[in-house]
Structures are given as C-alpha cells and as structure tokens.
Design an enzyme around this catalytic site. Structure first.
Site, PDB file in Angstrom:
ATOM      1  N   GLU A  93      -2.043   0.505  -8.819  1.00 10.26           N
ATOM      2  CA  GLU A  93      -3.608  -0.070  -8.510  1.00 10.26           C
ATOM      3  C   GLU A  93      -4.417   1.394  -7.934  1.00 10.26           C
ATOM      4  O   GLU A  93      -3.505   1.811  -6.811  1.00 10.26           O
ATOM      5  CB  GLU A  93      -3.541  -1.197  -7.666  1.00 10.26           C
ATOM      6  CG  GLU A  93      -5.081  -1.544  -7.281  1.00 10.26           C
ATOM      7  CD  GLU A  93      -5.176  -2.983  -6.632  1.00 10.26           C
ATOM      8  OE1 GLU A  93      -3.896  -3.788  -6.658  1.00 10.26           O
ATOM      9  OE2 GLU A  93      -5.854  -3.380  -5.831  1.00 10.26           O
ATOM     10  N   HIS A 151      -9.500  -8.723  -7.654  1.00 12.44           N
ATOM     11  CA  HIS A 151      -9.056  -8.126  -6.125  1.00 12.44           C
ATOM     12  C   HIS A 151      -9.735  -9.135  -5.383  1.00 12.44           C
ATOM     13  O   HIS A 151     -10.881  -9.819  -5.627  1.00 12.44           O
ATOM     14  CB  HIS A 151      -9.906  -6.940  -6.367  1.00 12.44           C
ATOM     15  CG  HIS A 151     -10.041  -6.396  -4.635  1.00 12.44           C
ATOM     16  ND1 HIS A 151     -11.361  -6.365  -4.212  1.00 12.44           N
ATOM     17  CD2 HIS A 151      -9.211  -5.877  -3.932  1.00 12.44           C
ATOM     18  CE1 HIS A 151     -11.117  -6.002  -2.801  1.00 12.44           C
ATOM     19  NE2 HIS A 151      -9.953  -5.566  -2.766  1.00 12.44           N
ATOM     20  N   ASP A 181      -0.397   0.104  -4.488  1.00  8.94           N
ATOM     21  CA  ASP A 181      -1.660   0.186  -4.314  1.00  8.94           C
ATOM     22  C   ASP A 181      -2.163   1.750  -3.699  1.00  8.94           C
ATOM     23  O   ASP A 181      -1.838   1.627  -2.627  1.00  8.94           O
ATOM     24  CB  ASP A 181      -2.438  -1.051  -3.635  1.00  8.94           C
ATOM     25  CG  ASP A 181      -4.073  -0.788  -3.649  1.00  8.94           C
ATOM     26  OD1 ASP A 181      -4.718   0.235  -4.060  1.00  8.94           O
ATOM     27  OD2 ASP A 181      -4.479  -1.856  -3.384  1.00  8.94           O
ATOM     28  N   LYS A 215       0.942  -1.166   0.018  1.00  8.51           N
ATOM     29  CA  LYS A 215      -0.041  -0.042   0.091  1.00  8.51           C
ATOM     30  C   LYS A 215       0.830   1.219   0.093  1.00  8.51           C
ATOM     31  O   LYS A 215       1.857   1.294   0.674  1.00  8.51           O
ATOM     32  CB  LYS A 215      -0.797   0.048   1.336  1.00  8.51           C
ATOM     33  CG  LYS A 215      -1.664  -1.183   1.443  1.00  8.51           C
ATOM     34  CD  LYS A 215      -2.944  -1.220   0.182  1.00  8.51           C
ATOM     35  CE  LYS A 215      -3.944  -2.405   0.270  1.00  8.51           C
ATOM     36  NZ  LYS A 215      -4.964  -2.280  -0.559  1.00  8.51           N
ATOM     37  N   ASP A 248     -14.018  -7.546  -9.011  1.00 12.10           N
ATOM     38  CA  ASP A 248     -14.204  -8.192  -7.790  1.00 12.10           C
ATOM     39  C   ASP A 248     -15.503  -8.663  -7.606  1.00 12.10           C
ATOM     40  O   ASP A 248     -16.446  -8.208  -8.372  1.00 12.10           O
ATOM     41  CB  ASP A 248     -14.559  -6.817  -6.944  1.00 12.10           C
ATOM     42  CG  ASP A 248     -14.788  -7.078  -5.272  1.00 12.10           C
ATOM     43  OD1 ASP A 248     -14.085  -7.061  -4.490  1.00 12.10           O
ATOM     44  OD2 ASP A 248     -16.089  -7.304  -5.215  1.00 12.10           O
ATOM     45  N   GLU A 303     -11.581  -2.798  -8.374  1.00  8.49           N
ATOM     46  CA  GLU A 303     -12.237  -3.352  -6.889  1.00  8.49           C
ATOM     47  C   GLU A 303     -13.287  -2.567  -6.791  1.00  8.49           C
ATOM     48  O   GLU A 303     -14.493  -2.768  -6.143  1.00  8.49           O
ATOM     49  CB  GLU A 303     -11.267  -3.556  -5.899  1.00  8.49           C
ATOM     50  CG  GLU A 303     -10.813  -2.266  -5.387  1.00  8.49           C
ATOM     51  CD  GLU A 303      -9.806  -2.509  -4.129  1.00  8.49           C
ATOM     52  OE1 GLU A 303      -8.946  -2.614  -4.379  1.00  8.49           O
ATOM     53  OE2 GLU A 303     -10.486  -2.430  -3.088  1.00  8.49           O
TER      54      GLU A 303
END
Lengths: 477, 477
Positions: free
Chosen positions: A287, A363, A261, A233, A336, A313
């Site tokens: 992402e 995801h 992400d 992240k 997703d 997602e």
C-alpha cells in the site's frame, strides 16, 4: 415552508494520539489524530422527517469532517468556514438533485477552485461540507446513508457525478449501465449485508512504533477476533521489516492475509527492491509504495515486483484515480471518505473502479473514517459493484468512543449501520474536551509547553523542548 | 551575532479586477486578483549585507506571496500563519544550505504534509515562505535573485533539490551533470541577458471578456510594442473562438505567434475536436487543454491533434511535472513561481525540463507573478538549460504599479532585474489600501453589499445581488 440551513459551525478537534505512538508509520511518526468538524444547523423540526420522529425533539442537523493529523487542522477549519456563504440560507438539501447541485457549487466556485484545483485543503473542506449535507439528508429521511444511497435510482445516482475529465474513461451512459446492471440484485444483497456484515481487516497490530511483542500479541488477538487480514507498516528499515513480517507470519499462520503499507516512503527502484525482498512472506498488497500523485511510478512498481499494489487514501481526486486505473497501476482502490469532495466524488470513483474491474478496499482509521467509509463500501456492494469478493474495509480500534453511532465489528466484519445518517456525529462532550487549543485536554498539555504568542499555540520547532523533526534528515534525499 | 527572523507577518490583499473583466477566461469569469502576502522581519541591520548598505538604514526583510483569484485568500493566509513556528526565531537563511534546510523543514512537517501532500493550499503557503526566504537572502547578499542563484556552484544548487520521487527520471548525478555542463557559459550568457533582455509574450489582448474591437486593437499594439507572440483565451464557444482567432491572425499577420489557452476547460475528445478546428490558424500552442492532474489526457491530446501542448501553472508539484515529461505529454513546461514549494521545487522542475529537452515558458500575470518568475527563467538561461530558443516569459500588464521593483519590458523583452532580491516587495500604501476586508478600497465596496455576519464578509451566493454561478450549469457535465 421548506426548512433551510441556518448555520455552519466548525470545530478544531484534536486528540493527543502521538503520546501513545498509535498511528505511527514511516512518514508520520507522531500524528495527533484530528478533525475539522462541521455542523450544519437547520430549522427543520421533529416530525418533518419522512419516516417520523427520528430526532428526539431536537432540530435536524448534519455532521461532517476533514481528518488531519494535527498541525494545520485550523487551516482546514478556515477552509470550511470559507464555504459558509454557499450553504447558510440554502434550503435543506433533501434529494439527489439538491445534493448534486450543492456538490457542484462547492467544487466549481472558480475563485476557491484556484486553491486546488480539486485537491488539498480546499477540496477536503468541500468534501466535509458535502458529507455533512449527505448526513443531514439521510437523517432527514431517517435512513442510514448506505441505504439512502442504495435506494436511489440509477438515473438519480449518475446525476450526482461530475463527469468532467472522466469521459475518456467513463461516460455517463457507461455509468448508468453499471448501475442498472446491479439494480435487480439490490434487495437480495442488502438482506445478505444485514445478515452477515461486510468483511474487515485490521491495522491495529502494525504501527511502526510498537514493539515486536506488542505487534505479535495484537496480531494473534486479531486472528482470534475473526479477522482474515491484518496490515503492517513498513518502509523505515528493510531488516526490521523482514523481521517483523516474519514474526507476524509465524504468529498468524499461512492463511491469514498480511498487507503491508509504506506510506509513500519509496521511489520506484527502492519499492521494487524492498518488495522483492518481502515477497517470500506473501504480502497481500503493498500500500502507498510511493507518492500518491505518481501514476507512472505505481505502474512501474506493479510491473517490477510480484506483490499487488494498493493506493488511494491520499489520492487527491477522481482524475488521479482514473489514471491509476487507465494505466493499470493499481490492484486495489483505497477510497477515503474524507479526502475527496464527499459522497459525490467517491461515487465517481466507485463507478470507475467497477468499470475497470478493480475491488474497492477503503482506507479507514484516524478519527471517524471507519464510521463514514463503511457506508460507501456497503452501498458499493448493494448497488454498484455488486460484490464483496476481494474486498475489505480497514478497521482500526481508535477513538470510536467519541462517536454517537460507532461502528460495530463482529467476527471480523462491519455490521450494517441502522441509525439514520452517515454515522458522523461526535458527542458534544468529546468536542468540548478536545477542542484545540481551548478544550481542557489541550489547556493542560499546552500549559506544560514554553509560552508562545496567542496566535501561535503550536510548539515551535526551534525551542529546546520541541520534538524531533518529523522525517529524519538522512531520509530527505 | 548572527541575525534571526523575528516575525512572520501575513496580509490578505485583494484587487477588484473582476470589475473590468481583466483576467476573464473560460473557467475563471470573475477573478479578483489577490495575494496572501508574507513579510519575514529580521534583526539584521544595515551594513551586515555582504556588499554594503543596500537597505537604506532599515532592517532587512523578505517578501513572498501566494497568488489567488479572490475568495479563499484568507484560507491561504491562515496556511502561511501555520508555518510561523518553523521560521520565527530561526537564524536568517543566508546560504544554499540554509535555504535547502528551510525548504525541507517546511515541506516535510509530517502533520502539515497530510494536508496535501505537497499540493494545494498548504503547499502554496510553504512556497510563499520559501520564496520570501530567498528574497531575504538575495537582499542580504545585495543581488537580484537570478544572479544570486546563477552564482551558486552546481554542488550548492543540487543540494537545494528534494529528489524524493524523482529518481526514476532524474538522479542527483544527472542534475549535477546538467548544471556542470552549463557552467562554462554562465558569464557570457549573463552578459548577453543584461544586454538584450529575455523574450516575452503578452496575454493582455486575449481575455474572453473583451470585445472583438478591444482584442484586435490590443493585439496590434502588442506587435507594435515588439512582442513576437500573443495569447488568446479560448474554450467557451468554438464558433466564437474561430472568429476571434481569425481576427487576431488577420490583425498580427502570419509571423507573430498566437498561443491559445483553454484554462482546463475540456475533456480529451473535446480538446482534440476543438484544436483540430482551430489548427488552420496556426496556434503556437494549446495551453491547459484539460485538468492539470491529467498526465495521460495531456499525452492523448498531444497525440490526437497537430497543435503543441503547454501546461504547468496549476501543476501541483515536481512529481506531476516529472510524469508530464516522462509520458511525452507536453511540449512546453509552464512553471509558476507561486504554486509549487518555491525556488527549490522550481529548480527541480527546471532540471527535469532540461533533462527531457523541453523549453520552459513560465506562466505569469496575476499579482506579481511576472516580477517573480522572470528571475527563474533568467537563471535557467544562465545556469541550467543555457538557452532561450523557443522560450518566452508570459507578460500581462496588470498591477505592476503596486510593486517596488516592477518588471521592465522593452521591445517585447524582460530587462534583467538589477535591484537586490526576488522583486517581491509591494508598496506599503498598496497593502494598506487593498487589505481585505478592512482596507479603504474594500470597505467602500463591501458597504454597498447586503450585510453579512462579521465572520463572513464574502457575498452570499444566495442573496439576490449575488453574481452568476461561476461556471454555467450546462458546462458541468
């Protein structure tokens, strides 16, 4: 006599994951992973399934859910309940035609459609019920969902798709041609899938709330466990991201892919600046660099810096996925299982991705998302794209213990499920323990908080004991 | 001591408009116009308002609502209730800074944001609460909302806007420059507005369920009443649309504008074909030709046929409006007062439209949408775009009798409201009568239907007495 759906039950299940900072990212600092969980009960009995006694003497049921991160799970549960009249009393959907009709009825109720249209709470609720119906039908057929789907004919599969708003990018005939082209290789790929499993990557090391030491340790463990890709992240602080990415790169070496992400944190210029700075550490993809609604911004970010772009997602529906592909805005399509209107709409998205030649990298994580989405990726491999090149399913090692048919990961790959259904069933003990607000896990926690009115068990943002606002004030501009 | 918000009340109000086919169109054949209605109660008392005793001895309250078309209104009400902890106990928001902070808190609760993000049920619920707070603040200030807004400084106004995801199209400085450029003419335009009113058009003649005779009669009455523009619903059958548009054109003559509205019925090729056929009757705009999410399709439709394109009533948020403008996909920006996150997000959209030089022509009708949106259009005229050229507010003559401060239309124009607030207050008698399912208007109707479980007062789609599916099967492909 043909069996019917006799009840639609909904449970508000929440796990207090915020206590461990599991799942923390630049936009979601304190998620309590939750599920608005639906059970379709039927009067189908043991022995009516096409392949014998798969249900151990119990009635056949179907399970589905919307994944949320805490507050508002009750709103989603209310939305699922509003679909009850469309389902209860209906013959159990068994065939592609039945499942196509149910999907259309749930997404085309004009009064409910007004609440989206085809997005947000109402659309996710429709998706949970559609997925529960697929779980039910696959259990009834005594097949895992990926196989139940992959054994349908191309003609049956295209009937599942709502082509409204897609025809400028994908016609029914083009979809049929894609499915027919993949048909000859189905058996060989299904055998290969059973033998080898489907490639996975793991996000477990990368949550923002983790220390450097914990991140590095988990990254090394991931590589040792056989994963060829991890994810970190990013997006809260560039200097920290540079440090963490450098440490991760040193820990895993040059050959393991590291995706990053940003969880929608940036505007265009910020994304371009940030990813240009991170590029020397060779991120595999960026992402969710910005708003999931912003097709044009994703295209600008993709054009403006060297790292490939992934999103999906939070993409609301097939219409937005279509545009991301038309505009050349994404390199990886992250479906997703529980945000769009169920298997049917995800099939539309798989077909769009195949048309545009973009790999689907689902995801997952949260509650049960790994369990569901593995079936869709495996079906894609067997019967749609016919490839697993450049494709990986996300894996996060959270909360699988609550599921009756949890995913099985071996050497960085998802084993192909063999149990009937969509792997969506949670244990009754987990439902009882984590029901909000009355399950024992929550009764204890809520008793420690200041008293609220009975209709508002949520912690008040204005009480002294309330958590910090979820996005810092300086980030709002 | 500064007064506080003491309660957030929610009412599920529904009007059985489907019985008259009022509001019928190609996608929404049987709407029951409804409102998830919110009341913010405070301990502010008479005399605390800045301009004296505006409240007749009663406590100061604020009103807002989400407009829906029937089923699912309860889901929206649940979403509004989930925002209660953010509001109750909070000091009454009085200033631009207070209202900016409330808007940000409601739209940035990360757990609730997951349910959109910034779209659908949860976003509309935030909008209803934000609007109720604006109603409250304007009542407290004893000013109609349009004037309350138009008397704020450009600096205060830009602070109201969440610029996240907008900076590639509109910076804070550009917004400030737009507002400053309009500042010198504010007083003159406000005076002109009070004198002349704001131009309107009417949709009352054009519902699909009306007979030709009724449509022609209502069109002629609209012209006689001073409207310079009417609107017809289209999109179900091309031959019928050609006949109805020809009849309407004959009835109103060449100088009255006739807009047409397809309510999202078409894909790109169908929209181009249909509007090319209708073009000889000189439609003023084609409204909602396709999915409100489909920026690229709107651009293709605008490029592919000669009629100008309008959309917005179902556009989920400022990010999609931004893209419609960036892509040159729309000629007219149709804001809706109750779909996005309230006054604050609509201010962002007004500023985007001003930046791109597109006129804002608000969507209205339904329940109370005319009452709300007139304030935003008038504020736009006074303090943002500074123009009413090419601009009209939709007007539909439905359900105004339930509002304490109904719109006043004279000679085809909205009179500028003078009563304090956002004109959002419904009469308690209307709320009591039309509460669903327990108000007397509904108790009677529901008693005629087959019994349902207590948690499911909705008519079942599987009962013999159920209405037809809301979109015909042959239209689903």
């Amino acid at each position: 006599m043909r069996p019917s759906v006799t009840e639609l039950e909904v449970h508000d299940i929440r796990f207090p994951t915020s206590e461990q900072l599991d799942g923390s990212d630049a936009m979601n600092p304190d998620p309590d992973y939750s599920a608005a969980y639906v059970v379709l009960r039927t009067d189908a009995e043991e022995g009516t399934a096409s392949e014998g006694t798969a249900f151990g003497g119990t009635a056949c049921e179907g399970y589905g859910f919307v994944f949320t991160i805490g507050r508002g799970n009750d709103v989603t549960a209310a939305a699922i309940r509003s679909l009850r009249p469309h389902v209860v009393g209906r013959p159990v959907p068994l065939t592609a035609a039945d499942l196509a009709a149910l999907h259309r009825e749930l997404t085309h109720d004009s009064q409910l459609r007004w609440l989206g249209p085809e997005k947000g709470v109402m659309h996710m609720a429709a998706g949970a019920v559609v997925n529960a119906a697929w779980d039910l039908a696959a259990r009834y057929a005594a097949k895992p969902l990926w196989r139940f789907l992959a054994e349908m004919s191309p003609e049956e599969l295209v009937e599942l798709v709502d082509f409204r708003y897609l025809s400028d990018a994908l016609s029914r005939d083009e979809a049929l041609a894609i499915l027919r082209a993949a048909e000859p290789g189905r058996a060989e790929r299904a055998a290969r899938l059973r033998e080898r499993g489907y490639p996975a990557y793991t996000t477990s090391p990368g949550w923002l709330g983790y220390s450097d030491e914990k991140m590095v340790k988990l990254a090394q463990e991931a590589v040792a466990d056989g994963f060829g890709q991890i994810k970190l992240k990013v997006g809260a602080d560039l200097d920290e991201d540079l440090r963490r990415l450098r440490l991760a790169r040193e820990a895993v070496g040059p050959d393991v892919r590291i995706a990053v992400d940003a969880n929608q944190r940036w505007d265009v210029a910020e994304a371009v600046r940030w990813m240009s700075a991170l590029a020397p550490y060779d991120p595999h993809w960026i992402e969710e660099p910005t708003s999931p609604d912003d097709v044009l911004a994703h295209a600008a970010i993709r054009a403006g810096q060297p790292v490939r772009v992934a999103t999906g997602e939070h993409v609301a529906n097939r219409v937005v996925f279509k545009q991301l592909l038309q505009a050349g805005a994404v390199d990886f399509v992250q479906i997703d299982a529980a945000r769009v209107a169920g298997v049917n709409e995800n099939l539309a998205i798989l077909l769009l991705a195949a048309k545009y030649g973009r790999p689907v990298c689902p995801h997952a994580g949260g509650v049960g998302l790994c369990e569901l989405v593995q079936h869709l990726a495996m079906f894609d491999f067997v019967a749609v794209s016919g490839s697993w090149d450049d494709r990986v399913i996300e894996y996060v090692d959270h909360l699988h213990e609550h599921f009756a048919d949890p995913v099985v990961i071996e050497a960085g790959r998802y084993r192909a499920p063999t149990a009937p259904g969509f792997s969506a069933r949670m244990y009754p003990e987990s439902i009882a323990a984590y029901r909000y607000p009355d399950g024992p896990e929550w009764r204890t926690r809520l008793a420690r908080q200041p008293a609220q009115g009975p209709s508002a068990p949520e912690p008040s943002a204005h009480e002294p004991s309330a958590p910090e606002p979820s996005v810092r004030q300086e980030d709002h501009q």
